[in-house]
Design a protein around this motif. Structure first.
Motif, mmCIF file in Angstrom:
data_model
loop_
_atom_site.group_PDB
_atom_site.id
_atom_site.type_symbol
_atom_site.label_atom_id
_atom_site.label_comp_id
_atom_site.label_asym_id
_atom_site.label_seq_id
_atom_site.Cartn_x
_atom_site.Cartn_y
_atom_site.Cartn_z
ATOM 1 N N HIS A 122 -7.378 2.681 1.232
ATOM 2 C CA HIS A 122 -7.694 3.761 2.175
ATOM 3 C C HIS A 122 -7.702 5.126 1.509
ATOM 4 O O HIS A 122 -7.417 6.140 2.136
ATOM 5 C CB HIS A 122 -6.697 3.740 3.340
ATOM 6 C CG HIS A 122 -6.695 2.438 4.065
ATOM 7 N ND1 HIS A 122 -7.805 1.996 4.747
ATOM 8 C CD2 HIS A 122 -5.756 1.463 4.171
ATOM 9 C CE1 HIS A 122 -7.529 0.798 5.260
ATOM 10 N NE2 HIS A 122 -6.303 0.461 4.909
ATOM 11 N N GLU A 137 0.810 -1.212 0.000
ATOM 12 C CA GLU A 137 0.000 0.000 0.000
ATOM 13 C C GLU A 137 0.851 1.272 0.000
ATOM 14 O O GLU A 137 0.510 2.257 -0.628
ATOM 15 C CB GLU A 137 -0.872 -0.024 1.247
ATOM 16 C CG GLU A 137 -2.274 0.406 0.984
ATOM 17 C CD GLU A 137 -2.991 0.517 2.295
ATOM 18 O OE1 GLU A 137 -3.158 -0.528 2.943
ATOM 19 O OE2 GLU A 137 -3.362 1.642 2.649
ATOM 20 N N ASP A 138 1.975 1.242 0.733
ATOM 21 C CA ASP A 138 2.856 2.411 0.745
ATOM 22 C C ASP A 138 3.606 2.540 -0.572
ATOM 23 O O ASP A 138 3.811 3.651 -1.082
ATOM 24 C CB ASP A 138 3.865 2.313 1.902
ATOM 25 C CG ASP A 138 3.206 2.542 3.259
ATOM 26 O OD1 ASP A 138 1.998 2.863 3.258
ATOM 27 O OD2 ASP A 138 3.876 2.388 4.285
ATOM 28 N N LEU A 153 1.699 4.344 -3.245
ATOM 29 C CA LEU A 153 1.679 5.809 -3.216
ATOM 30 C C LEU A 153 2.755 6.386 -4.122
ATOM 31 O O LEU A 153 2.570 7.447 -4.724
ATOM 32 C CB LEU A 153 1.883 6.326 -1.782
ATOM 33 C CG LEU A 153 0.762 6.050 -0.796
ATOM 34 C CD1 LEU A 153 1.154 6.529 0.595
ATOM 35 C CD2 LEU A 153 -0.535 6.726 -1.233
#
Lengths: 247, 439
Positions: B234, B134-135, B138
């Motif tokens: 998210h 998920e990071d 980004l």
């Protein structure tokens, strides 16, 4: 047979009222506003932990670091702040009870007349900021009505707009572009990347924030900043007021 | 006076570029082997449950591009009477991104043009190693902001195929939806850039406005004008419930009408067509030999589109039009792109009509822990490939081949013998991004 003239008339005037009126919701998406805790005094621990760039502290949110990823939304935060996260000093980009009070928009940075000529330099961006900056010239924002013009030569420029996180390869070119601009001149750091490194803050081998290599006069936060915020940042160079201050 | 003469010498093509599309591992288990030259396309429909153990080259030498400026096309040396090379960039007038072109000329014609990349490298390939998926995403969505949906979709698809996982149908459809919206934006953007190069100022303003309207639509649906976070768990809340879908549909019909009127006017403008017709031609053979992708390839007469050849949901369930023409010039590339705007509008309409609603369709994503996967998607400028290894839920390696990288060689070749005034029409017609070239 249809013609360009008919097409233009049929399309009508699209231009925003901004900056003579606050930006409308159509102009600013959810993430176009600065984030902050829903309940201004309490910052949930989970929000601090969830932030991938460490922008959230106990009493402040560093808008210069925020990449608007929205992870804090589920943890007591909302995008309800200002559309223009624009500041003359890096420290003023922090919001919240622990932040330094932002100075009222002061006098122009230099003796700039009614028009500003802008030179765009990309020092390692993802292209989104480039396109938002070019976007201020489209009929919706029509930067020319505010005396903001793009120039293709640093020799004709008043303002250096820098987008992207400075890479070692672009360090020398951007310094030379800055030197080529005649005084008086101003540097605007557009987006989280030149301000703090943004999403790439921890990447190896980069130069670091732009204000480490150039004197930055105006910071505009966002990832990318909306065209409205970019207009305000360029207007800040000339000491022009924001809609709320005008009213 | 001595008569001008010059000689062009090209080195052999870099093998990895030549076979940019032909990934065939030793055991033949992988689905992506295709050979345009022989007209062979060997494809296994399922991209999932594929195990690839040995690395294969996406970039030459199976490693990331070098740091620092490096050539993006064939290495060529030109010599002769009055021949000189001048650098154009990395900060150059008219090109809003930082990249450099070494232009070799004797005064008027471009004898050779060498695009140089590496100025914008944010070292993303190295920086994401060790980050949770998920990071890492980004940074992946910020490889090229205007292609973010395609990059994230390919990256997630690669990570998810590392383990045999069922991804919720709604997630996959949302990715398709975001990609088609962004494709429309990018095609409008390319039209605006070409119109700007041709000094079609009314057309530029009108197209620019249309592109802004698509951005605003993206912002309204996904909360972000460039779809950052939109496809991640998210991210900002999405507005895709039935009432909003109906609104979007109405807006798309209006955009479609505006687009049709504009494109007709452009096609009737002789001065506009004159500037792009026969500009920067790429023959079918060249396109195939150098591994061109996307609208560039389809404008050279090769009907190839990942949405049809390597279909993942929702594309396996929808009608995907496949525009292709044989011209190979800037006009052909622009024609293909504008036809694709229509195709994408049709896709969006189909998706809105048939949006998956069952509860099973929106079950949460299980985390990926271990494995290696390939993700492939048709980005606005062409085929985009990701190769991701995951270890203990974190990215262990990330490699990608962007459509810009695949198309630089044919741009460089097409510019040979052109006059320098053609440069901007030629460049913009490919829809390059230095951002995704460098990564």
């Amino acid at each position: 047979m249809p013609s360009w003239i008919e097409q233009s008339i049929a399309r009508g005037i699209l231009t925003t009222r901004y900056p003579h009126a606050p930006a409308s919701d159509a102009e600013v998406p959810l993430t176009g506003r600065a984030p902050g805790p829903k309940d201004p005094g309490t910052t949930p621990r989970s929000a601090i932990d969830s932030c991938p760039v460490g922008a959230i502290a106990a009493t402040t949110v560093d808008q210069g670091k925020c990449i608007r990823c929205a992870r804090c939304l589920a943890r007591g935060f909302a995008f309800a702040g200002s559309v223009e996260s624009v500041a003359r000093a890096r420290a003023e980009l922090k919001t919240g009870p622990g932040a330094v009070p932002t100075a009222a928009r002061p006098v122009p940075l230099a003796e700039f007349g009614r028009s500003l000529h802008v030179f765009l330099v990309d020092v390692g961006s993802c292209n989104a900021c480039n396109l938002e900056v070019l976007g201020i010239a489209n009929p919706f924002y029509d930067s020319q009505r505010l005396g903001i013009f793009f120039t293709n030569s640093p020799r004709h420029a008043d303002v250096l707009l820098v987008v992207g996180v400075p890479t070692p390869e672009m360090r020398e070119p951007v310094l030379r572009a800055y030197d080529a601009i005649p005084a008086p001149k101003a540097v605007v750091a557009v987006g989280a990347c030149p301000i703090s490194g943004g999403a790439f803050a921890r990447n190896p081998g980069l130069v670091g924030p732009l204000d480490g290599i150039l004197p930055v006069d105006v910071y505009v936060a966002g990832c990318p900043p909306t065209p409205v915020a970019i207009l305000d940042a360029i207007r800040a160079v000339a000491g022009r007021a924001r809609p709320a201050e005008e009213a | 006076m001595t008569r001008p003469s010059w000689r062009v010498e090209s080195g052999p093509p870099r093998p990895s570029t030549e076979r940019a599309l032909a990934y065939a591992p030793e055991d033949g288990s992988f689905a992506l082997y295709n050979d345009y030259a022989d007209g062979v396309a060997v494809l296994i429909p399922s991209l999932r449950a594929v195990s690839v153990t040995e690395p294969f080259p996406i970039w030459s030498g199976a490693s990331a591009p070098p740091d620092g400026p490096h050539p993006l096309g064939p290495r060529t040396s030109v010599s002769g009477y009055g021949v000189f090379t001048f650098p154009y960039g990395p900060i150059s007038l008219g090109v809003p991104e930082s990249g450099k072109f070494d232009v070799t000329t004797y005064g008027e014609r471009v004898l050779n043009l060498a695009p140089m990349g590496g100025f914008k490298s944010r070292r993303i390939r190295r920086a994401v190693v060790g980050l949770p998926i998920e990071d890492a995403a980004l940074q992946v969505e910020r490889i090229a902001g205007n292609f973010s949906a395609a990059h994230v979709a390919a990256f997630l698809s690669a990570a998810e195929s590392a383990e045999p996982h069922e991804v919720p149908t709604v997630e996959l459809w949302t990715r398709g939806f975001a990609q088609e919206l962004q494709r429309i934006y990018n095609h409008f953007h390319v039209l605006a850039r070409v119109a700007e190069a041709a000094s079609q100022n009314v057309g530029l303003a009108q197209t620019h406005a249309l592109a802004e309207e698509v951005l605003r639509l993206e912002g309204r649906i996904f909360g972000h004008r460039w779809l950052f976070g939109a496809l991640l768990p998210h991210g900002p809340p999405r507005r895709l419930d039935p009432a909003h879908r109906k609104e979007v549909s109405t807006e798309l019909v209006r955009i479609s009408g505006e687009f049709e009127r504009l494109w007709t006017l452009f096609l009737e403008s002789r001065t506009f067509i004159d500037r792009i017709q026969s500009t920067c031609p790429v023959s079918r053979a060249e396109a195939v030999h150098w591994g061109a992708v996307g609208p560039t390839l389809r404008a050279s007469g090769v009907p190839w589109d990942d949405r049809l050849r390597v279909p993942v949901p929702p594309y396996d369930d929808l009608f995907v039009a496949l525009p292709h023409v044989a011209g190979g010039d800037a006009l052909a590339r622009l024609t293909v792109r504008m036809e694709e705007v229509r195709a994408s509008l049709l896709l969006l309409e189909q998706m809105i009509d048939r949006w998956p609603t069952s509860a099973a369709a929106s079950a949460p994503n299980p985390p990926v822990v271990e494995g290696r996967g390939i993700g492939r998607t048709e980005a606005p400028s062409g085929d985009l490939v990701y190769d991701v290894t995951v270890r203990s839920g974190r990215v262990a390696s990330l490699e990608f081949r962007s459509p810009s990288v695949a198309n630089w060689p044919v741009f460089a070749l097409g510019m040979r013998n052109a006059v320098f005034t053609d440069f901007h029409f030629a460049l913009e017609s490919f829809g390059f991004a230095f951002a995704e070239t460098d990564g």
